[in-house]
Scaffold this motif. Sequence first.
Motif, PDB file in Angstrom:
ATOM      1  N   VAL A  93       0.862  -1.184   0.000  1.00  0.00           N
ATOM      2  CA  VAL A  93       0.000   0.000   0.000  1.00  0.00           C
ATOM      3  C   VAL A  93       0.894   1.228   0.000  1.00  0.00           C
ATOM      4  N   ARG A  94       0.323   2.384  -0.296  1.00  0.00           N
ATOM      5  CA  ARG A  94       1.108   3.603  -0.224  1.00  0.00           C
ATOM      6  C   ARG A  94       1.430   3.900   1.231  1.00  0.00           C
ATOM      7  N   SER A  95       2.567   4.477   1.468  1.00  0.00           N
ATOM      8  CA  SER A  95       3.096   4.621   2.819  1.00  0.00           C
ATOM      9  C   SER A  95       2.197   5.436   3.743  1.00  0.00           C
ATOM     10  N   PHE A  96       1.499   6.452   3.200  1.00  0.00           N
ATOM     11  CA  PHE A  96       0.703   7.316   4.071  1.00  0.00           C
ATOM     12  C   PHE A  96      -0.575   6.642   4.575  1.00  0.00           C
ATOM     13  N   LEU A  97      -0.889   5.449   4.075  1.00  0.00           N
ATOM     14  CA  LEU A  97      -2.045   4.704   4.580  1.00  0.00           C
ATOM     15  C   LEU A  97      -1.762   4.015   5.903  1.00  0.00           C
ATOM     16  N   ILE A  98      -0.517   3.738   6.182  1.00  0.00           N
ATOM     17  CA  ILE A  98      -0.166   2.816   7.254  1.00  0.00           C
ATOM     18  C   ILE A  98      -0.785   3.179   8.596  1.00  0.00           C
ATOM     19  N   ALA A  99      -0.711   4.435   9.003  1.00  0.00           N
ATOM     20  CA  ALA A  99      -1.215   4.824  10.328  1.00  0.00           C
ATOM     21  C   ALA A  99      -2.720   4.571  10.445  1.00  0.00           C
ATOM     22  N   ASP A 100      -3.493   4.998   9.453  1.00  0.00           N
ATOM     23  CA  ASP A 100      -4.940   4.804   9.520  1.00  0.00           C
ATOM     24  C   ASP A 100      -5.322   3.348   9.299  1.00  0.00           C
ATOM     25  N   LEU A 101      -4.557   2.648   8.499  1.00  0.00           N
ATOM     26  CA  LEU A 101      -4.821   1.226   8.282  1.00  0.00           C
ATOM     27  C   LEU A 101      -4.575   0.446   9.572  1.00  0.00           C
ATOM     28  N   ARG A 102      -3.534   0.806  10.276  1.00  0.00           N
ATOM     29  CA  ARG A 102      -3.257   0.175  11.564  1.00  0.00           C
ATOM     30  C   ARG A 102      -4.371   0.492  12.566  1.00  0.00           C
ATOM     31  N   ALA A 103      -4.828   1.732  12.576  1.00  0.00           N
ATOM     32  CA  ALA A 103      -5.894   2.131  13.498  1.00  0.00           C
ATOM     33  C   ALA A 103      -7.192   1.386  13.201  1.00  0.00           C
ATOM     34  N   LEU A 104      -7.508   1.214  11.925  1.00  0.00           N
ATOM     35  CA  LEU A 104      -8.712   0.452  11.558  1.00  0.00           C
ATOM     36  C   LEU A 104      -8.600  -0.991  12.019  1.00  0.00           C
ATOM     37  N   ARG A 105      -7.454  -1.596  11.753  1.00  0.00           N
ATOM     38  CA  ARG A 105      -7.258  -2.990  12.155  1.00  0.00           C
ATOM     39  C   ARG A 105      -7.395  -3.142  13.660  1.00  0.00           C
ATOM     40  N   GLN A 106      -6.810  -2.224  14.430  1.00  0.00           N
ATOM     41  CA  GLN A 106      -6.861  -2.314  15.887  1.00  0.00           C
ATOM     42  C   GLN A 106      -8.283  -2.101  16.396  1.00  0.00           C
TER      43      GLN A 106
END
Length: 277
Positions: free
Chosen positions: A120-133
């Motif tokens: 995925v594009r790098s700027f997704l990581i923080a929100d993607l992690r938050a969604l998963r959590q």
Amino acid sequence: MGTRRPPDRRLPTHIYVRRRIAVGVGVILAVVLATTLIGRLFGAGGDALLDTTTLATPTTTTIPAPPPCTTGDLVISEDPATAWATVVVDTARRLPATYAPDDLVPAADAGFAVGEGVLVRSFLIADLRALRQAAADNGTPVTMLAAYRSFDQQQQILDLRIAEFGEDEALRRAARAGHSEHQLGTTVDLTSEGLTDVDQAWGASPTGEWVATNAHRFGFIVTYPEGAEALTCYTYEPWHLRYVGRNLATEVTASGLTLREYLYAFHPPLGVTGPEG
């Protein structure tokens, strides 16, 4: 000398009549105005109405329908690297065959148990992690099935669908190469943790329902919601989430429009007219 008569101060008849008419009209207008004010101040039951509303000329916004779902190959004019949140990618408009984001990172960086090839594009990581959590905290954990796909990889997917369903049905289920949001690098396919596949029924599962209700809080939109095929151009895909950022995702969700409708209306491609106020 004889007695002198005082001057006649009576008004001429025509002037006198005009004044009487003017006075009569004024009285009528005063009565009408008083009646109107009393009606505004008191309701039918005699209770005073404290009307502090300021009346203004109502304004309306016409939301144009998106173009019909036609098959085309118009290469987008926008730069997908920077217009990733608002660029329209559908059955008529496609990304350049050579386009690939230059900031792809493993989705595993967001805590998903996936291989290094799921990007995925790098700027997704923080929100993607938050969604998963958040999904895990809710008792409805998710896992990822797919993310970025290149032009050639999308063609391979379509070929498999054509072999399985035939061309007409395959094109309702899968995008042609260049017409997939996955090529943006901001789109992911999710399912429940422990599963290795997904179908439309997943949307009615506790996890699917949680994703549909909460994804926008983390910047994601279900691009192809149920019952909107004529607007989105593809069949219902509860697992398909496109990242547009938290602010835009909240706006789209609040509007009640599909993402394609919203983008054509409020972020129209070059040459397409937006809504009129």
